[in-house]
Write an enzyme that holds these catalytic residues in place. Structure first.
Site, PDB file in Angstrom:
ATOM      1  N   TRP A 102       0.826  -1.325  -0.018  1.00  0.00           N
ATOM      2  CA  TRP A 102      -0.037  -0.171   0.102  1.00  0.00           C
ATOM      3  C   TRP A 102       0.975   1.277   0.029  1.00  0.00           C
ATOM      4  O   TRP A 102       0.523   2.309  -0.500  1.00  0.00           O
ATOM      5  CB  TRP A 102      -0.876   0.003   1.069  1.00  0.00           C
ATOM      6  CG  TRP A 102      -2.158  -1.207   1.057  1.00  0.00           C
ATOM      7  CD1 TRP A 102      -2.286  -2.317   1.522  1.00  0.00           C
ATOM      8  CD2 TRP A 102      -3.082  -1.154  -0.157  1.00  0.00           C
ATOM      9  NE1 TRP A 102      -3.007  -3.254   1.100  1.00  0.00           N
ATOM     10  CE2 TRP A 102      -3.691  -2.531  -0.011  1.00  0.00           C
ATOM     11  CE3 TRP A 102      -3.080  -0.597  -1.136  1.00  0.00           C
ATOM     12  CZ2 TRP A 102      -4.712  -2.857  -0.899  1.00  0.00           C
ATOM     13  CZ3 TRP A 102      -4.311  -0.760  -2.059  1.00  0.00           C
ATOM     14  CH2 TRP A 102      -4.922  -2.102  -1.960  1.00  0.00           C
ATOM     15  N   ASP A 172      -1.852   6.510   6.134  1.00  0.00           N
ATOM     16  CA  ASP A 172      -3.010   5.550   6.019  1.00  0.00           C
ATOM     17  C   ASP A 172      -3.368   4.791   6.979  1.00  0.00           C
ATOM     18  O   ASP A 172      -2.712   3.557   6.999  1.00  0.00           O
ATOM     19  CB  ASP A 172      -2.403   5.032   4.590  1.00  0.00           C
ATOM     20  CG  ASP A 172      -3.352   4.081   3.952  1.00  0.00           C
ATOM     21  OD1 ASP A 172      -4.839   3.682   4.407  1.00  0.00           O
ATOM     22  OD2 ASP A 172      -3.296   3.172   2.865  1.00  0.00           O
ATOM     23  N   LYS A 196     -12.975  -1.956   6.741  1.00  0.00           N
ATOM     24  CA  LYS A 196     -12.254  -2.718   7.707  1.00  0.00           C
ATOM     25  C   LYS A 196     -13.069  -2.713   8.817  1.00  0.00           C
ATOM     26  O   LYS A 196     -13.650  -3.495   9.628  1.00  0.00           O
ATOM     27  CB  LYS A 196     -10.804  -2.658   7.692  1.00  0.00           C
ATOM     28  CG  LYS A 196     -10.354  -3.166   6.254  1.00  0.00           C
ATOM     29  CD  LYS A 196      -9.280  -2.230   5.629  1.00  0.00           C
ATOM     30  CE  LYS A 196      -8.730  -2.483   4.279  1.00  0.00           C
ATOM     31  NZ  LYS A 196      -8.883  -3.737   3.790  1.00  0.00           N
TER      32      LYS A 196
HETATM   33  N1  PMP Z   1      -4.556   1.223   2.376  1.00  0.00           N
HETATM   34  C1  PMP Z   1      -4.456   0.226   2.862  1.00  0.00           C
HETATM   35  C2  PMP Z   1      -3.593  -0.003   3.863  1.00  0.00           C
HETATM   36  C3  PMP Z   1      -5.410  -0.879   2.348  1.00  0.00           C
HETATM   37  O1  PMP Z   1      -5.426  -2.038   3.120  1.00  0.00           O
HETATM   38  C4  PMP Z   1      -6.365  -0.796   1.336  1.00  0.00           C
HETATM   39  C5  PMP Z   1      -7.398  -1.792   0.785  1.00  0.00           C
HETATM   40  N2  PMP Z   1      -7.296  -2.871   1.212  1.00  0.00           N
HETATM   41  C6  PMP Z   1      -6.215   0.622   0.668  1.00  0.00           C
HETATM   42  C7  PMP Z   1      -5.260   1.412   1.082  1.00  0.00           C
HETATM   43  C8  PMP Z   1      -7.038   0.869  -0.636  1.00  0.00           C
HETATM   44  O2  PMP Z   1      -8.379   1.050  -0.189  1.00  0.00           O
HETATM   45  P1  PMP Z   1      -9.486   1.264  -1.302  1.00  0.00           P
HETATM   46  O3  PMP Z   1      -9.769  -0.231  -1.697  1.00  0.00           O
HETATM   47  O4  PMP Z   1     -10.589   1.376  -0.393  1.00  0.00           O
HETATM   48  O5  PMP Z   1      -9.302   1.999  -2.334  1.00  0.00           O
END
Ligand code: PMP
Length: 360
Positions: A102, A172, A196
């Site tokens: 991420w 994040d 989550k």
């Molecule tokens: N950052 C993290 C730490 C994540 O776990 C996720 C999704 N698993 C995201 C960003 C991306 O999130 P989204 O699917 O809501 O765009």
């Protein structure tokens, strides 16, 4: 029908009592003769629901008055774009700490708008740790410092909040928000996709210090401007009303559990049990440095990778769902967010012990 134990990384398990209440209220919200989904977002009833959700989140996280809480759309992935667009504020450089998949995505997006200094990376050890404060190579002219406190795929968490001096710290928190108390004042901006620990997908919560609003880069779309969102109480356009409502029910549930101190105790106990089991059973392994083990996402491997398919099939048959690791890394992963009960973790450990014994 009885419910399964759901270890999905996201969209993840929701508290059963929340789902029951939402079910009861679905077609006829508070005897109004219609669903919350069918109401104008500008109606008094809906605005009441939205404002209460924000207040409950503020109470839970102890969010100071000089921070705005924004209920946005586009997932955490859109924040990878909105952060540089809103926070470069005339600068052309940002520091990013790289601890996994991420972080990599956030960095790639930021590079479209500015120079990125990777202040530290743990790629060299396959993202099995977080860098220490001493290892952070922060630049003097960065507009902000971005990191991911909990890498959902690798199960790697920071055990400290980086000290960035007078720089703006951005994080994040998608997979660890609300899992334990947090000192919001250490951050300029916090964002988290909802699916989550907050509620259903479709919503992204942004908590941003007021003084950082209102200096976007040229060409920033109106919908990506935090100030526009803040000035319109997150209702510049139609917000994802049902997700916001359901997030509000989750916040109420969290308050009933005793808030973040209380849920953190349960979360730590759940994680300690699972890692404790993995560490003592030679059939399983977790590669992450002990200090950086996530209490939300627990990846693990089997001693014999050829048994993965049968592990997944048998666990599913036993009512333990979504234990496959991320498609990019394989192996297994149990996501044990707030709504995943200690009973679910106990059931997982019992299954893992039995599976190991039968296959050793
Ligand atoms: N950052 C993290 C730490 C994540 O776990 C996720 C999704 N698993 C995201 C960003 C991306 O999130 P989204 O699917 O809501 O765009």
């Amino acid at each position: 029908m009885s419910r399964v134990f759901n270890f999905c990384p996201g969209p993840a398990a929701l508290p059963e009592t929340v789902l029951e209440r939402a079910g009861k209220e679905l077609a006829n919200w508070h005897e109004k003769g219609l669903s919350i989904m069918e109401m104008s977002h500008r109606s008094k009833d809906y605005v009441g629901v939205a404002e209460k959700a924000e207040q409950d989140l503020r109470d839970l996280m102890n969010i100071p008055d000089n921070y705005k809480v924004l209920f946005m759309q586009g997932g955490a992935s859109s924040q990878f774009t909105m952060v540089p667009m809103n926070l470069l504020r005339g600068g052309n450089k940002a520091d990013y700490i790289n601890t996994g998949q991420w972080s990599i995505k956030a960095i790639a997006e930021a590079k479209r708008y500015c120079e990125v200094n990777v202040a530290a990376t743990t790629e060299g050890n396959a993202f099995t740790s977080a860098p220490s404060q001493d290892e952070l190579n922060l630049s003097a002219d960065a507009a902000y410092v971005h990191y991911c406190p909990n890498e959902t795929i690798g199960g790697v968490a920071f055990d400290y909040i980086p000290d960035v001096g007078d720089k703006v710290l951005v994080a994040d928190f998608s997979s660890c928000i609300l899992s334990e108390p947090l000192d919001v004042t250490k951050f300029g901006l916090i964002y988290a996709g909802a699916q989550k620990n907050i509620g259903p997908a479709g919503l992204c919560v942004v908590i941003v210090r007021e003084d950082l609003l209102g200096d976007t880069i040229a060409g920033t779309p109106t919908m990506f401007d935090y100030k526009v969102c803040a000035d319109n109480a997150s209702m510049y356009n139609t917000p994802p009303t049902y997700s916001w409502y359901l997030a509000g029910l989750v916040f109420e549930w969290l308050k009933e559990q005793g808030g973040l101190e209380a849920i953190a105790k349960v979360n730590r106990r759940k994680a300690e049990k699972l890692y404790g089991f993995i560490d003592t059973n030679p059939f399983y392994a977790n590669p992450v440095a002990i200090a950086n083990r996530s209490i939300m996402n627990v990846p693990f491997t089997l001693a014999d990778a050829s048994l993965e398919k049968s592990f997944l099939a048998e666990s599913e048959a036993a009512g333990l769902l979504n234990l496959a690791g991320h498609r990019s890394v394989g192996g297994m992963r149990a996501s044990i967010y707030n709504a995943v009960s200690e009973e679910a973790v106990d059931a997982l450990i019992a299954f893992m012990a039995d599976f190991a014994q039968r296959n050793s």
